[in-house]
Design a protein around this motif. Structure first.
Motif, PDB file in Angstrom:
ATOM      1  N   GLY A 112       0.816  -1.208   0.000  1.00 39.77           N
ATOM      2  CA  GLY A 112       0.000   0.000   0.000  1.00 39.77           C
ATOM      3  C   GLY A 112       0.847   1.254   0.000  1.00 39.77           C
ATOM      4  N   ASN A 164      -2.676  -1.296   6.344  1.00 40.11           N
ATOM      5  CA  ASN A 164      -2.142  -0.792   5.077  1.00 40.11           C
ATOM      6  C   ASN A 164      -3.211   0.032   4.362  1.00 40.11           C
ATOM      7  OD1 ASN A 164       0.381  -1.993   5.396  1.00 40.11           O
ATOM      8  ND2 ASN A 164      -0.307  -3.928   4.486  1.00 40.11           N
ATOM      9  N   HIS A 166      -4.377   2.115   0.899  1.00 34.97           N
ATOM     10  CA  HIS A 166      -4.223   2.331  -0.537  1.00 34.97           C
ATOM     11  C   HIS A 166      -4.997   3.592  -0.910  1.00 34.97           C
ATOM     12  CE1 HIS A 166      -2.594  -1.787  -1.412  1.00 34.97           C
ATOM     13  NE2 HIS A 166      -3.218  -2.036  -0.260  1.00 34.97           N
TER      14      HIS A 166
END
Length: 661
Positions: A112, A164, A166
């Motif tokens: 990410g 993570n 994105h």
């Protein structure tokens, strides 16, 4: 939502009542070490509330800051993510007071773009409250409570509880388009502050040497950073222009040039003049007595002696200015002489408050918690550096009304400034929760033998000689690359200055200022690796792409305004995200004053651009004729965005790139 000042004031009053109650309880127990964690917590909250109230009040008084409107300011993506995750974290664990919000860029793209690392720390905080909690479960709750936003595409849990993150491509594309349309703008400014930076600080009648290099370069770059962020910056050159040595110099001036009051004497070589007078001062008792008499005359503002003093100062200023012009430094001189009467005010204030103690004829200021006192008045009635630094700090706080004061002085003065700052707080001149006063120390410049940088004869290296050597070597480098064959004489001279002074500055700024660094012309002029030479060539190359494609600025502006930048290729996506980290880098530097962060970012930007350019064609040409067959406008726009951010980074570092090299 109510008035924030009223809200914080009410909370502050409640906290103070609780603090008094707990303090009384502890006193009753007659155990001064039995302070409870709750009391510590309340005191910390109390300090934070005081700071917050002062910020809010100042903001209400000053009105909106003169920063770019929200539509043009560059977004700090990290801060934006912290806002989003902050809301989610507070909703996930309402039982925690001020839970940590930790968001950092991800080092590996496959995991990410950013990562939230708060869950583990929150689990520990809950454990201290007697609540069992699994970090992964906390991470899941955080993700469940994420508010609707335009930033995050998806999140996923990794390891013991890392989240993570994105980013949405539409979000990144819009930010890039805004950058291209509006130019490189600073991130939004919550309040405009008065910033005073004390740097360079040579001594009158002495030449600037390599020891002044770091303070001058670092201080100028810090000023450029705060100015770009939108603050009101005052650059101050605290030169040594007062004291016993001026009696010595004036007495020598009277002997060597008795007509100096009518005709300006040829004392261009002040260094030699200073050495001659110092030798007489050390060896001739009669001369020494006369020098002290000259000091008395100077301090009493005798017109003839003031004229001699001004003459010496003016010769020095002209020499200093030659260096400042080479390094493109702007600075306001305010020497020790400026603070003479203010020092008397400081002594009177300290006497009135009963803070001075007599010891062997000296007047000393002892500061609790500090190992050494400040000598405010010497046994002969004179003042010291301690006195002048106290007076200077007081004037900057009360006269300039500074919110931030930064002293760019070598690490060796760290203890001195620690005591001066502690004294100013004790006296009541400032509250560190409201006003930031900081010593930005730095290491020394070393030669390639890892010892203090000196000439072969063992003398200190004159700064002007160092700069001249840089010019000579940069011209040799340009000719070695045959740039003299393609550049006009005027362009060649511009490139010479850009490379010479840019490399000297970058070699300094690219190192953590706290550490010593080795000065090497060979390394700084190398066009490989993290050097100014490499980055200057990289910027020139990026800027040339649109020119080679025969695309003018009007066409680029029209394309940028037509819609969000398209990011389809992995290398386009990677480059776009690096470009947009620029505001994060600036905000971080304003917090920790470590300028090498910007150098590291520019190097990462240049290498990421190379990856992009090697993988993604921007301009397709006929190999036979050289005619342009196809232009990818979106990729040209990425080139322009990278060049614009790189150029602004150079500007903050005080480096002047040229269009052709």
């Amino acid at each position: 939502m109510g008035d924030p000042v009223t809200e914080y004031s009410a909370r502050l009053q409640q906290q103070e009542l609780e603090i008094r109650s707990l303090s009384a309880e502890i006193q009753g127990l007659r155990n001064p070490t039995a302070e409870t964690p709750r009391l510590d917590e309340l005191r910390n909250e109390n300090c934070r509330l005081r700071y917050r109230i002062n910020v809010l009040k100042r903001g209400l008084q000053e009105g909106p800051p003169p920063s770019p409107p929200p539509s043009t300011a560059m977004t700090n993506i990290n801060q934006r993510l912290q806002q989003v995750f902050g809301d989610a974290i507070r909703a996930a664990c309402p039982q925690l007071d001020r839970p940590p919000v930790s968001v950092t860029p991800n080092q590996q793209a496959k995991f990410g773009d950013y990562q939230c690392n708060s869950a583990m720390a929150m689990a520990q905080m809950l454990k201290m409250k007697g609540i069992k909690a699994n970090p992964r479960e906390i991470a899941e709750k955080i993700m469940e409570n994420l508010p609707d936003n335009d930033v995050i595409q998806k999140t996923e849990i990794a390891g013991p509880g890392f989240i993570n993150i994105h980013l949405k491509k539409t979000f990144v594309s819009k930010l890039l388009s805004s950058l291209l349309v509006n130019g490189v703008q600073p991130p939004p400014l919550t309040s405009r502050k008065k910033v005073v930076v004390d740097f360079s600080s040579p001594n009158i009648a002495k030449e600037m040497h390599v020891g002044h290099l770091r303070s001058t370069i670092i201080g100028e770059s810090m000023c450029r950073l705060f100015e770009f962020l939108g603050h009101d910056v005052l650059r101050l050159n605290h030169v040594g222009d007062w004291g016993t040595q001026f009696g010595m110099l004036i007495a020598h001036l009277q002997d060597q040039f008795p007509d100096y009051l009518r005709e300006s004497p040829p004392i261009g070589d002040l260094q030699a003049f200073y050495k001659e007078s110092k030798k007489r001062f050390d060896e001739d008792e009669n001369f020494k007595k006369r020098a002290y008499q000259c000091v008395v005359k100077l301090q009493s503002k005798d017109p003839d002696f003031i004229k001699g003093w001004n003459l010496i100062c003016d010769v020095s200023r002209k020499e200093f200015q030659k260096v400042y012009e080479c390094l493109d430094v702007s600075i306001v001189e305010r020497g020790e002489s400026f603070y003479q009467e203010l020092m008397m005010d400081v002594v009177k204030e300290l006497e009135d408050k009963g803070l001075l103690l007599d010891e062997d004829g000296r007047r000393l200021l002892f500061v609790p918690g500090q190992s050494i006192p400040l000598t405010v008045v010497k046994s002969d009635g004179g003042f010291t550096y301690d006195t002048s630094d106290l007076a200077a700090l007081r004037q900057r706080l009360q006269g300039e009304k500074a919110d931030i004061i930064i002293y760019v002085v070598d690490n060796g003065q760290g203890t001195h400034f620690q005591v001066v700052f502690a004294a100013a707080q004790m006296i009541g001149w400032y509250d560190p929760q409201v006003t930031r006063v900081e010593h930005a120390g730095f290491g020394v410049v070393l030669g390639e033998d890892k010892k203090k940088f000196k000439t072969r004869s063992g003398d200190t290296v004159r700064l002007k000689d160092l700069l001249d050597e840089g010019l000579r070597r940069s011209m040799d480098k340009l000719k070695e690359k045959q740039r003299d064959k393609v550049l006009t004489p005027e362009e060649l001279l511009k490139a010479q200055r850009s490379v010479a002074f840019g490399c000297i500055k970058y070699a300094d700024l690219s190192h953590n200022r706290i550490n010593d660094y080795v000065f090497s012309f060979d390394k700084m002029l190398d066009d490989r690796g993290n050097t100014a030479a490499y980055l200057l060539y990289a910027l020139t190359r990026i800027r040339s792409i649109a020119r080679l494609a025969n695309v003018d600025e009007a066409a680029l502006r029209a394309a940028a305004a037509s819609g969000p930048v398209v990011l389809e290729h992995d290398k386009e996506w990677k480059l776009g995200k690096v470009i947009l980290r620029f505001p994060e880098v600036l905000n971080k530097m304003a917090d920790d004053l470590l300028l090498h962060t910007l150098c590291d970012f520019l190097y990462e930007l240049a290498t990421t651009f190379t990856e992009f350019y090697d993988s993604c064609y921007c301009v397709e040409k006929d190999r036979q004729t050289g005619d342009v067959l196809k232009v990818n406008m979106w990729r040209l726009l990425l080139c322009e965005a990278a060049a614009a951010v790189m150029a602004k980074g150079f500007d903050i570092l005080g480096i002047n790139p040229v269009s052709r090299m």
